[in-house]
Design a protein around this motif. Sequence first.
Motif, mmCIF file in Angstrom:
data_model
loop_
_atom_site.group_PDB
_atom_site.id
_atom_site.type_symbol
_atom_site.label_atom_id
_atom_site.label_comp_id
_atom_site.label_asym_id
_atom_site.label_seq_id
_atom_site.Cartn_x
_atom_site.Cartn_y
_atom_site.Cartn_z
ATOM 1 N N LEU A 92 0.841 -1.197 0.000
ATOM 2 C CA LEU A 92 0.000 0.000 0.000
ATOM 3 C C LEU A 92 0.877 1.248 0.000
ATOM 4 C CD1 LEU A 92 -2.845 -0.906 2.521
ATOM 5 C CD2 LEU A 92 -3.027 -0.716 0.046
ATOM 6 N N SER A 95 -3.345 4.697 1.204
ATOM 7 C CA SER A 95 -4.557 3.932 1.475
ATOM 8 C C SER A 95 -5.750 4.789 1.847
ATOM 9 C CB SER A 95 -4.303 2.924 2.602
ATOM 10 O OG SER A 95 -3.911 3.624 3.767
ATOM 11 N N HIS A 98 -7.837 1.396 5.659
ATOM 12 C CA HIS A 98 -7.481 0.013 5.386
ATOM 13 C C HIS A 98 -8.373 -0.560 4.282
ATOM 14 C CE1 HIS A 98 -5.305 0.362 9.163
ATOM 15 N NE2 HIS A 98 -4.728 -0.800 8.916
ATOM 16 N N ARG A 202 -6.809 4.102 -2.816
ATOM 17 C CA ARG A 202 -5.888 3.048 -2.391
ATOM 18 C C ARG A 202 -4.941 2.723 -3.542
ATOM 19 N NH1 ARG A 202 -11.176 1.326 0.131
ATOM 20 N NH2 ARG A 202 -11.326 3.528 -0.250
#
Length: 418
Positions: A92, A95, A98, A202
Amino acid sequence: MKDYRELKRMYRTIQEDPFPPRIELAFVNEGERYTLIYEKVSWTIEGEDRGLRYGENPDQPAAMYRLVNGAVSLGSVEVFADGAWLSSDVELLQSGKHPGKINITDVDSALHILRYLQERPCCVIVKHNNPSGVAVADSLAEAYTKAYFADRIAAFGGAVVLNRAVDRQTAEEIARTYCEVVAAPDYEGEALDLLKTRKNLRIMRISRMENLREFAFRRYIDFTSLLDGGLILQASFASSVRTAEDFFPAVAEHQGVRYEIERKPTEKELEDMLFGWFVETGVTSNSVIYVKDGVTVGIGTGEQDRVGVAMIARDKAYVKMADRLCWQRFGVSWYELDDETKRREIWEEVEEARGGLEGAIMVSDAFFPFRDGVDVGIREGITGVVQPGGSLRDHEVIQACNEAGVTMVFTGQRCFRH
């Protein structure tokens, strides 16, 4: 009654993860024991080390694991923990929050298609495990633009997955639109900074994507969980068609009479046939798609009958072309354009072009049980068909194609994806 403010908060909340850090799965066969070992994946974001935000929905806890040790050989399926991770090892770069299960599985669905399309720059845009648009081109920016405008509306909030390092021009094009995920093997120069201007995007780097060819015809063990906790295991799908030479002309026999397709595909048609078949392997069945010049034109997914999904893909091609013209000329979607004169002019143009289907290739993931399915495409001016073959009425489908001067090839393999 829930506070309405909770509705937005639930999408930002990370579910408590009850899953263990390690899973061991043992296969026991006639006294021999093979163990696969999986370790949970997590990322540190803003000082918090956590795994998946949630599963398919905000109230479903979820975890992702990568295979780290062990080897199992089950017939033609060989599973080795060789560190050649893809979706289970995304890096990542940004992001916002999450990732959730759908972010990962959408990227993985794109990789299922991209593994076959490594020769040229390619873009696959996925929404809910199905491609909204796929395109190959001479440059990555062109591939992205074509894939995006194949279905601009469905691409909203999707996952953009590319098979080359993202350059500045491609990043500029992506940054003009809204997507949730961008995944690529790498990012050049200022491309990453441009993408980071979209704060909640992301951005994933999958460095091993450069070796994606190795996964093109590699099988793995596919698990499906049942309601009662049971499991179904199967060898994963791998295309038996690797090059255009693996297609074979449609042939059938009926009541002692041999039926053959009369016209052989041109080189250009074979290119689109191969591209279309590779895309079709990543579409939820029952499905029919149309492709032309290395771009998807209409994608019909997950229907119960073949003629119905052929019609859905056709209708989508018409509407998506109308939306593309409307957006490029007036900056609004087809559904927002309220000028009846302009709407009529655009639709007349779409009808004249048959939704872009004239000269396209029709691809089916299973055989046509009746000729009515191919007739849908033939009426729109398709020039070729790809299908597995094997129907009791293959001869009728061959006849339909011959009557229209349409070529057709068989793959000899079904590619259902449930």
